[in-house]
Design an enzyme around this catalytic site. Structure first.
Site, PDB file in Angstrom:
ATOM      1  N   PRO A 228       0.864  -1.218   0.069  1.00 44.22           N
ATOM      2  CA  PRO A 228       0.097  -0.134  -0.106  1.00 44.22           C
ATOM      3  C   PRO A 228       0.917   1.100   0.014  1.00 44.22           C
ATOM      4  O   PRO A 228       1.177   1.612   1.016  1.00 44.22           O
ATOM      5  CB  PRO A 228      -0.919  -0.133   1.180  1.00 44.22           C
ATOM      6  N   ASP A 400       5.728   2.652   2.384  1.00 46.41           N
ATOM      7  CA  ASP A 400       5.042   1.413   2.502  1.00 46.41           C
ATOM      8  C   ASP A 400       4.053   1.878   3.826  1.00 46.41           C
ATOM      9  O   ASP A 400       4.497   1.783   5.109  1.00 46.41           O
ATOM     10  CB  ASP A 400       5.939   0.200   2.735  1.00 46.41           C
ATOM     11  N   HIS A 401       2.939   1.777   3.775  1.00 46.36           N
ATOM     12  CA  HIS A 401       1.882   2.399   4.797  1.00 46.36           C
ATOM     13  C   HIS A 401       1.637   1.261   5.875  1.00 46.36           C
ATOM     14  O   HIS A 401       1.307   1.536   7.142  1.00 46.36           O
ATOM     15  CB  HIS A 401       0.473   2.554   4.066  1.00 46.36           C
ATOM     16  N   ARG A 402       2.213   0.056   5.435  1.00 46.20           N
ATOM     17  CA  ARG A 402       2.223  -0.875   6.541  1.00 46.20           C
ATOM     18  C   ARG A 402       3.434  -0.795   7.574  1.00 46.20           C
ATOM     19  O   ARG A 402       3.282  -1.359   8.889  1.00 46.20           O
ATOM     20  CB  ARG A 402       2.631  -2.422   6.035  1.00 46.20           C
TER      21      ARG A 402
END
Length: 428
Positions: A228, A400-402
């Site tokens: 994401p 990386d939104h994680r």
């Protein structure tokens, strides 16, 4: 006892390899450690070495063939040893199994190799591969290719193979018209035509994928789909950085400092302050690094590769500059070792030298971020109550939104911007 020669995993991400050339012929004596073949991996051209002594009894993968890792490509055995059973395991002894996708079938048996004294050994080299297409067999040549019937010294053949030069188009200046080293080097400096396509027709041509291009395609699918991404952009005033660079280079020391060197150094320093961005996504956990290893995207003919400047936060500007240039040269020559292009904790991609104002880069997993650097341009801006022309540069961070939240990435980008606008921070 016979030794099976398998297609080995010559790089950490290699799943298949393409046989560029066989350095031994069927019937040649082989010792453990001898170079049997040159194999194009997803990153470079590497050497496939013998794991046993004996005679190279059978070659099962033609030059130009693509073979999965773990598949049998040759057999080494005693001259009188029965290898029928082994050949049966490989597909009834046929050269080229269902796992191969050779551009053109080529006989593996070649003209006898020259004496080893004329062929300098380079155990750790990773040469540039020869063109993907292979010369067609000469009429009446009994399977020997046109290139192999050309008179050339072993050293000239080696250099031509490393640099992708067709010997058939070179005029030799050695004894009896033999092609020697200086002829190959002269041909390299001359304009060269593009490699022939695998298939051509009116209006289009189909060109086979290199191992690197296949890997790039696979990695992009693994990145842009599952990861994401979100993007943060900032515009930086580069006036002070430009002045600092000019002052440093006026000292006359080598190498000259580039804007890219300064950016790499500042990104490394910022990552030490924002460890949350210096991280890998590991599926069920996040790995945060205490050391900063910067991946530096380098464009080459076959695609893109990212050599790594290790412990960049501990190196001076000139150390970074020197290492960056050396790695870029090795990358373009396809001579990087796996240790030189793996293990980055964060990456930087710079297209400013190509006059790209702004772009977004795709994250290279398992890294959690990459910084895209645009061109430095002069723009009219408001500065200290007046409209003046200043050097400005846009930078865009892919996150990386994680791993990285919006505010976390913004604070990192803010640190990078502040240090670029106040480059004395480098010496703090």
């Amino acid at each position: 006892m016979a030794t099976k020669v398998f297609m080995e995993a010559l790089s950490p991400t290699m799943e298949e390899g393409k046989v560029v050339s066989w350095e031994k012929n069927e019937g040649d004596a082989v010792k453990t450690g001898d170079v049997l073949a040159e194999v194009e991996t997803d990153k470079a051209v590497m050497e496939l070495q013998a794991r046993g002594d004996g005679v190279l009894r059978k070659v099962l993968a033609a030059e130009g063939a693509t073979v999965e890792v773990g598949k049998l490509v040759a057999v080494i055995a005693a001259p009188d040893e029965d290898i029928t059973e082994l050949l049966g395991e490989a597909g009834d002894g046929k050269r080229g199994s269902q796992h191969e996708t050779a551009d053109e079938p080529v006989a593996a048996k070649r003209t006898p190799a020259a004496a080893p004294a004329e062929r300098p050994r380079e155990p750790s080299r990773a040469p540039t591969p020869a063109p993907a297409t292979t010369p067609a067999p000469a009429p009446g040549g009994g399977g020997i290719t046109v290139a192999e019937r050309v008179k050339a010294s072993p050293l000239a053949r080696r250099i031509a193979a490393e640099r992708g030069i067709d010997l058939t188009i070179i005029r030799g200046t050695g004894p009896a018209g033999r092609i020697i080293q200086r002829d190959v080097e002269a041909a390299e400096r001359a304009p060269r035509a593009a490699p022939a396509p695998v298939y051509a027709a009116d209006g289009y041509e189909d060109v086979g994928l290199s191992q690197m291009r296949k890997t790039i395609a696979k990695r992009l699918v693994e990145s842009i789909g599952p990861i994401p991404h979100f993007f943060l952009t900032a515009e930086v005033d580069m006036e002070r950085t430009a002045d600092a660079r000019q002052a440093l280079n006026a000292l006359g020391e080598e190498p000259k400092i580039s804007f890219n060197d300064i950016i790499l150094k500042i990104v490394a320093m910022a990552l030490t302050r924002h460890r949350a961005c210096n991280a890998w996504w590991q599926g069920d956990h996040i790995r945060y690094f205490n050391e900063v290893h910067i991946g530096m995207a380098v464009a080459i003919d076959e695609g893109l590769i990212t050599p790594v400047i290790r412990n960049a936060h501990q190196k001076s500007l000139r150390e970074i500059g020197r290492e960056a240039r050396e790695l870029a040269e090795r990358a373009r020559a396809r001579k990087l070792t796996p240790e030189e292009y793996t293990g980055a904790t964060f990456s930087v991609s710079n297209l400013g030298m190509l006059d790209i104002d702004q772009f977004t880069a795709v994250i290279n997993p398992p890294e959690a971020g990459i910084l895209a650097i645009g061109a430095i341009t002069e723009k009219p801006v408001a500065h200290e109550g007046s409209v003046v022309v200043r050097k400005r540069m846009r930078i865009t961070m892919s996150c990386d939104h994680r791993v990285i939240d919006g505010a976390t990435g913004a604070r990192f980008l803010q640190s990078v911007s502040q240090m670029l606008e106040n480059p004395l921070a480098i010496v703090w």
